[in-house]
Design a protein around this motif. Structure first.
Motif, PDB file in Angstrom:
ATOM      1  N   ALA A 134      21.681  74.843 -14.282  1.00  0.00           N
ATOM      2  CA  ALA A 134      20.367  74.692 -13.645  1.00  0.00           C
ATOM      3  C   ALA A 134      19.814  73.290 -13.890  1.00  0.00           C
ATOM      4  CB  ALA A 134      19.405  75.741 -14.210  1.00  0.00           C
ATOM      5  N   ALA A 135      20.713  72.305 -13.967  1.00  0.00           N
ATOM      6  CA  ALA A 135      20.316  70.962 -14.401  1.00  0.00           C
ATOM      7  C   ALA A 135      19.188  70.380 -13.544  1.00  0.00           C
ATOM      8  CB  ALA A 135      21.529  70.032 -14.388  1.00  0.00           C
ATOM      9  N   ALA A 136      19.355  70.415 -12.227  1.00  0.00           N
ATOM     10  CA  ALA A 136      18.386  69.735 -11.356  1.00  0.00           C
ATOM     11  C   ALA A 136      17.007  70.374 -11.478  1.00  0.00           C
ATOM     12  CB  ALA A 136      18.874  69.769  -9.908  1.00  0.00           C
ATOM     13  N   ASP A 137      16.957  71.705 -11.431  1.00  0.00           N
ATOM     14  CA  ASP A 137      15.659  72.391 -11.530  1.00  0.00           C
ATOM     15  C   ASP A 137      15.025  72.170 -12.905  1.00  0.00           C
ATOM     16  OD1 ASP A 137      15.912  73.259  -8.966  1.00  0.00           O
ATOM     17  OD2 ASP A 137      16.114  75.403  -9.445  1.00  0.00           O
ATOM     18  N   THR A 138      15.832  72.167 -13.946  1.00  0.00           N
ATOM     19  CA  THR A 138      15.284  71.959 -15.292  1.00  0.00           C
ATOM     20  C   THR A 138      14.612  70.597 -15.387  1.00  0.00           C
ATOM     21  OG1 THR A 138      16.926  73.398 -16.330  1.00  0.00           O
ATOM     22  CG2 THR A 138      15.875  71.769 -17.755  1.00  0.00           C
ATOM     23  N   LEU A 139      15.306  69.568 -14.941  1.00  0.00           N
ATOM     24  CA  LEU A 139      14.741  68.214 -15.018  1.00  0.00           C
ATOM     25  C   LEU A 139      13.497  68.096 -14.129  1.00  0.00           C
ATOM     26  CD1 LEU A 139      18.076  66.191 -15.007  1.00  0.00           C
ATOM     27  CD2 LEU A 139      16.438  66.333 -16.898  1.00  0.00           C
ATOM     28  N   ALA A 140      13.547  68.704 -12.930  1.00  0.00           N
ATOM     29  CA  ALA A 140      12.409  68.607 -12.008  1.00  0.00           C
ATOM     30  C   ALA A 140      11.178  69.281 -12.613  1.00  0.00           C
ATOM     31  CB  ALA A 140      12.768  69.246 -10.667  1.00  0.00           C
ATOM     32  N   ILE A 141      11.373  70.446 -13.207  1.00  0.00           N
ATOM     33  CA  ILE A 141      10.224  71.170 -13.779  1.00  0.00           C
ATOM     34  C   ILE A 141       9.676  70.437 -15.006  1.00  0.00           C
ATOM     35  CG2 ILE A 141       9.555  73.303 -14.984  1.00  0.00           C
ATOM     36  CD1 ILE A 141      11.258  74.830 -12.922  1.00  0.00           C
ATOM     37  N   LEU A 142      10.555  69.928 -15.847  1.00  0.00           N
ATOM     38  CA  LEU A 142      10.076  69.159 -17.012  1.00  0.00           C
ATOM     39  C   LEU A 142       9.224  67.976 -16.555  1.00  0.00           C
ATOM     40  CD1 LEU A 142      13.238  69.089 -19.341  1.00  0.00           C
ATOM     41  CD2 LEU A 142      11.094  70.316 -19.766  1.00  0.00           C
ATOM     42  N   ALA A 143       9.693  67.292 -15.508  1.00  0.00           N
ATOM     43  CA  ALA A 143       8.947  66.133 -15.008  1.00  0.00           C
ATOM     44  C   ALA A 143       7.627  66.566 -14.380  1.00  0.00           C
ATOM     45  CB  ALA A 143       9.805  65.358 -14.015  1.00  0.00           C
ATOM     46  N   ASP A 144       7.705  67.569 -13.501  1.00  0.00           N
ATOM     47  CA  ASP A 144       6.528  68.102 -12.781  1.00  0.00           C
ATOM     48  C   ASP A 144       5.405  68.560 -13.694  1.00  0.00           C
ATOM     49  OD1 ASP A 144       7.616  67.982 -10.334  1.00  0.00           O
ATOM     50  OD2 ASP A 144       7.411  70.144  -9.894  1.00  0.00           O
ATOM     51  N   GLU A 145       5.799  69.240 -14.764  1.00  0.00           N
ATOM     52  CA  GLU A 145       4.811  69.902 -15.609  1.00  0.00           C
ATOM     53  C   GLU A 145       4.331  69.019 -16.752  1.00  0.00           C
ATOM     54  OE1 GLU A 145       3.458  72.856 -14.882  1.00  0.00           O
ATOM     55  OE2 GLU A 145       4.728  72.945 -13.097  1.00  0.00           O
ATOM     56  N   GLY A 146       4.739  67.762 -16.723  1.00  0.00           N
ATOM     57  CA  GLY A 146       4.244  66.835 -17.749  1.00  0.00           C
ATOM     58  C   GLY A 146       4.796  67.114 -19.139  1.00  0.00           C
ATOM     59  N   ALA A 147       6.043  67.564 -19.206  1.00  0.00           N
ATOM     60  CA  ALA A 147       6.631  67.887 -20.516  1.00  0.00           C
ATOM     61  C   ALA A 147       6.754  66.653 -21.402  1.00  0.00           C
ATOM     62  CB  ALA A 147       8.002  68.529 -20.331  1.00  0.00           C
ATOM     63  N   ARG A 148       6.700  65.487 -20.804  1.00  0.00           N
ATOM     64  CA  ARG A 148       6.784  64.255 -21.587  1.00  0.00           C
ATOM     65  C   ARG A 148       5.640  64.164 -22.616  1.00  0.00           C
ATOM     66  NH1 ARG A 148       7.533  60.724 -17.658  1.00  0.00           N
ATOM     67  NH2 ARG A 148       9.555  59.787 -18.023  1.00  0.00           N
TER      68      ARG A 148
END
Ligand code: ZN
Ligand code: ZN
Length: 273
Positions: A134-148
């Motif tokens: 689920a690499a693409a969705d994982t990275l997209a959600i981390l970015a989208d949700e401000g996980a940084r």
């Protein structure tokens, strides 16, 4: 001087006396454990916290594993938010996406993952991410949700170099498990070789994924020595240095030095700097 950044020590997995398991690990040089509190209900989360309250060198996480996403109703999430604030809880996790097993519908997994990231931001603790197929969705959600904002750890890293670079950019460290030692793990080893020294961790994910040469046995934290040795070989460094580095990285990432000491444990922790 190793730290197991991800192990499951709750009674679901280790019914036969987990103190023995921890004693064997300590004898092998493991100084601390991050016990992952996930399951279909909150029992494992509570057990992880109870263990961390009892032992100064055990720290807990709480979260909803993607396998269990469909069990995460509103009341469970509310209670989880309460547990996540406990002083012995050092991260929210493991949370993420698992499209290999699809134990929960993907839309539900994504929704719960987003809610867990929001929870981590709320309580100001890092996120332990599980991702499989689920690499693409994982990275997209981390970015989208401000996980940084909180950063965290990609646990049991089993992706490639490109994923590693994106994850590092999002302020996620890479934690390597026994998979690193498996024959078919060339892409993972490449990522492990290239990752910055201050962004790598080791874990067992016990009771799963025992490393070579104990592959096939029930994994336990003592086996982390094999993964650390493999990581040292890959990077051409002394095992001692890798141990010190990965432990210091975990201590920094999870702010372990700042966590209130457990109440009833005579063991005093002192971490390498
Ligand atoms: Zn996992
Ligand atoms: Zn795990």
């Amino acid at each position: 001087m190793l730290l197991d950044s991800h192990c499951h020590l709750d009674p679901n997995y280790l019914p036969e006396g987990r103190d023995d398991v921890l004693a064997r690990a300590e004898a092998a040089g493991v100084i601390a454990f991050v016990c992952i509190g996930v399951g279909p209900d909150l029992d494992a989360a509570r057990a992880a916290i109870a263990l961390a309250e009892r032992r100064a060198n055990v720290f807990a996480t709480v979260g909803v594993h993607p396998h269990d996403a469909r069990t995460a109703d509103a009341s469970l999430v509310t209670e989880l938010a309460e547990l996540a604030r406990h002083p012995r809880v050092v991260a929210v996790g493991e949370v993420g996406l698992d499209y290999h097993y699809d134990h929960s519908p993907r839309e539900v997994q994504k929704d719960v993952f987003r809610r867990m990231i929001a929870l981590a931001r709320d309580v100001g603790k890092p996120i332990v991410v599980h991702t499989r197929s689920a690499a693409a969705d994982t990275l997209a959600i981390l970015a989208d949700e401000g996980a940084r904002e909180t950063g965290g750890i990609i646990h049991c890293f089993s992706e490639d170099r490109a994923f590693a670079e994106r994850a590092l950019d999002l302020d996620f460290d890479l934690s390597f498990s026994g998979i690193l030692t498996f024959k078919n793990a060339a892409a993972i080893r490449e990522a492990a070789r290239l990752a910055p020294a201050d962004r790598i961790l080791v874990e067992t994910d016990s009771p799963f994924l025992a490393p070579v040469p104990v592959r096939g046995r029930t994994c336990e934290p003592a086996y982390i020595v094999h993964t650390a040795r493999c990581l040292a070989d890959i990077r051409g460094e002394k095992q001692e240095l890798i141990a010190r580095q990965t432990t210091a990285n975990a201590v920094r990432r999870l702010a372990l030095a700042e966590v209130a000491p457990a109440a009833h444990d005579p063991v005093r922790m002192s971490f390498p700097s």
